[in-house]
Every structure is written in C-alpha cells, then in structure tokens.
Write a protein that holds these residues in place. Structure first.
Motif, PDB file in Angstrom:
ATOM      1  N   ASN A  74       0.824  -1.205   0.000  1.00 12.90           N
ATOM      2  CA  ASN A  74       0.000   0.000   0.000  1.00 12.90           C
ATOM      3  C   ASN A  74       0.866   1.265   0.000  1.00 12.90           C
ATOM      4  O   ASN A  74       0.468   2.294  -0.545  1.00 12.90           O
ATOM      5  CB  ASN A  74      -0.957   0.009   1.193  1.00 12.90           C
TER       6      ASN A  74
ATOM      7  N   TRP B  86       0.544   4.341  -2.882  1.00 11.16           N
ATOM      8  CA  TRP B  86       0.295   5.753  -2.597  1.00 11.16           C
ATOM      9  C   TRP B  86       1.493   6.640  -2.921  1.00 11.16           C
ATOM     10  O   TRP B  86       1.321   7.827  -3.239  1.00 11.16           O
ATOM     11  CB  TRP B  86      -0.150   5.914  -1.149  1.00 11.16           C
TER      12      TRP B  86
ATOM     13  N   THR C  47       1.256   9.656  -5.615  1.00 11.77           N
ATOM     14  CA  THR C  47       1.832  10.970  -5.328  1.00 11.77           C
ATOM     15  C   THR C  47       2.621  11.489  -6.525  1.00 11.77           C
ATOM     16  O   THR C  47       2.474  12.649  -6.927  1.00 11.77           O
ATOM     17  CB  THR C  47       2.751  10.887  -4.095  1.00 11.77           C
TER      18      THR C  47
ATOM     19  N   LEU D  97      -2.758  13.693   0.166  1.00 16.62           N
ATOM     20  CA  LEU D  97      -3.388  12.438  -0.249  1.00 16.62           C
ATOM     21  C   LEU D  97      -3.728  11.576   0.960  1.00 16.62           C
ATOM     22  O   LEU D  97      -4.724  10.845   0.957  1.00 16.62           O
ATOM     23  CB  LEU D  97      -2.469  11.665  -1.197  1.00 16.62           C
ATOM     24  N   GLY D  98      -2.906  11.662   2.000  1.00 14.27           N
ATOM     25  CA  GLY D  98      -3.151  10.879   3.201  1.00 14.27           C
ATOM     26  C   GLY D  98      -4.407  11.279   3.948  1.00 14.27           C
ATOM     27  O   GLY D  98      -4.880  10.543   4.818  1.00 14.27           O
TER      28      GLY D  98
ATOM     29  N   LEU E 216      -7.287  11.685   2.437  1.00 15.17           N
ATOM     30  CA  LEU E 216      -8.437  11.089   1.763  1.00 15.17           C
ATOM     31  C   LEU E 216      -8.914   9.849   2.529  1.00 15.17           C
ATOM     32  O   LEU E 216      -8.105   9.151   3.143  1.00 15.17           O
ATOM     33  CB  LEU E 216      -8.065  10.695   0.329  1.00 15.17           C
TER      34      LEU E 216
ATOM     35  N   ALA F 275      -7.123   6.246   2.555  1.00 15.07           N
ATOM     36  CA  ALA F 275      -5.788   6.463   2.001  1.00 15.07           C
ATOM     37  C   ALA F 275      -4.718   6.013   2.993  1.00 15.07           C
ATOM     38  O   ALA F 275      -4.992   5.751   4.160  1.00 15.07           O
ATOM     39  CB  ALA F 275      -5.593   7.931   1.642  1.00 15.07           C
TER      40      ALA F 275
ATOM     41  N   THR G 261      -1.016   7.285   4.492  1.00 12.17           N
ATOM     42  CA  THR G 261      -0.116   8.440   4.597  1.00 12.17           C
ATOM     43  C   THR G 261       1.325   7.952   4.606  1.00 12.17           C
ATOM     44  O   THR G 261       1.838   7.495   5.626  1.00 12.17           O
ATOM     45  CB  THR G 261      -0.410   9.237   5.878  1.00 12.17           C
TER      46      THR G 261
END
Length: 252
Positions: free
Chosen positions: A39, A43, A47, A112-113, A115, A118, A120
């Motif tokens: 994961n 992410w 990014t 983004l973290g 969301l 999501a 981080t």
C-alpha cells in the motif's frame, strides 16, 4: 488482553488507531519483502502521478490568462523559488529543482493521506528517514566539494572565547549528526499523531450519545491536519535550505 477480548465479545468498543499505518501487500496476504508491492508503493506512485499531472500536464498549455492548474503550479514554483533564494542566496538557486521536488512530494503525500481509506506515506519513519538522509548526505558531500577542509569551519565557533571553542565544537558536531534524525521524526511524528487522533474520534462517532461531539472533533482535526500537512512540507523544505546554506557558507 483478556479484558479487551471480553469487551469485544460483549459488544464493547475495541479499536486500534495505529492499524492504519500497517504496511500490507497490495496483492495477496504474504509477508512483506524487499520487492513486495505494498500500500505504501501504491500511494507513493499516486503521489508522483499527481505531481506530474499538476506540474507537467497542468502547465503544458501555458497561457497569459492561466488555468487553475497553471495558477497552482506557478504559485508553488514561485513560493519555493523565493524561499530558496531568501535562505541560501543566489548560490543556492541552482539547487532549487531538488528542494522543489522534496517539497512537492511531501506536500502531495500529506494531502493524499487525508483522503478516506488512504495511506499516509509520510507517517512512516522509513520514508521520511530516507528523505532526511538524502538531504544530509547531499549537503555534507556538497560542503566538502565546495569548501574542502574548510567545511569543518562549520563546527568551529570562532566568535566564542577560545576556552569554550572545543566544547562548542563537540556540541556542533553532535547537533550536525542529529539533523537527519530530527528532520525525519518531526515530519513522521506530526503526520502519525494527527491521523491517530482522527481515528480515535471516528471510533467514538458510533456511540449515539457523543456522536455529534465526535463529528465536530473530527471536522476540527481535519482542518488542523490540512494546516499541518502544508506546514510540515514547508518546515522540511526550509530546513533543507538552511542546511544547504551551511554547506555553501560554512564559516561561523
């Protein structure tokens, strides 16, 4: 442990706010190895894609009247460029692309973290530690390349009394090598703490009696986390500029 198990069986509230930071394989349920796609990998890739869409695709059709994406990209560019120029001087502007890359990666990762569902990436010391160590090594190498043995003047406080200079030099050496530790822990710790608190408030939202208060707390924490996400990216970038200034002009 027995109390937690009993509480779970009786329908009590059992939650683990740190579970959101667990690194898991993206495919399958095996152990995480050196080349496992996780994961975190997903992410971090998202990014990079977001940064490319904003800075490359968003400015590919530049116009006198800028679009929204062009305005954001130009604002980020101008903000970081001025920060680098103000802190490091004209000599440090040539290293602007590196600092811009660091700033955008951390900023977008932080946002983004936030969301739902999501991950981080900047909450993990493994990620922030690599970023901080890259800065530390780059600045140290640059310092010796630019100044030679004169870079060691960074640790010698010539303005202090002669008797105190060796003691101050030892303190300066220790603080210099602690830089990557503080640089990385500051970012990871702030991101992890905020997300953990949000998860705690979210767990209490299921209780009808305190649900409204919990929702208000979550909203307030989200607003605070948005602010912290931007501030932490700025702090990481400006500290990098300060360290770069020391490498270019090491004399006290």
């Amino acid at each position: 442990m027995a109390t937690e198990a009993q509480g779970a069986e009786e329908g009590g509230l059992v939650f683990h706010p740190m579970d959101q930071f667990i690194v898991k394989p993206l495919f399958g349920m095996g152990e995480v190895g050196a080349f496992t796609i996780t994961n975190v990998t997903l992410w971090m890739a998202l990014t990079v894609v977001c940064i490319i869409l904003l800075l490359v695709m968003g400015t590919s059709r530049r116009a006198i009247v800028p679009s929204r994406s062009q305005s954001i990209a130009e604002m980020m560019y101008g903000f970081v460029y001025k920060m680098v120029e103000d802190v490091t001087g004209k000599d440090g502007v040539k290293y602007f692309p590196y600092i811009m890359t660091l700033f955008m990666f951390i900023l977008v990762s932080n946002f983004l973290g936030l969301l739902p569902m999501a991950f981080t990436t900047t909450s993990h010391i493994a990620v922030t530690g690599v970023l901080a160590m890259m800065v530390f090594l780059a600045v140290t190498i640059l310092g010796f390349v630019k100044n030679g043995i004169g870079f060691l003047g960074l640790f010698w406080v010539s303005s202090a009394p002669l008797a105190l200079r060796p003691i101050l030099a030892l303190i300066e050496v220790i603080s210099y090598f602690v830089r990557p530790v503080s640089h990385s822990i500051r970012l990871a710790g702030n991101m992890m703490a905020g997300h953990a608190v949000i998860k705690v408030f979210a767990a209490f939202a299921a209780i009808a009696a305190i649900s409204p208060l919990s929702i208000l707390a979550i909203t307030a924490m989200y607003g605070l986390e948005i602010l912290v996400s931007g501030i932490q990216a700025y702090v990481f970038a400006i500290l990098t500029c300060v360290y770069l200034k020391d490498a270019l002009h090491p004399a006290h």
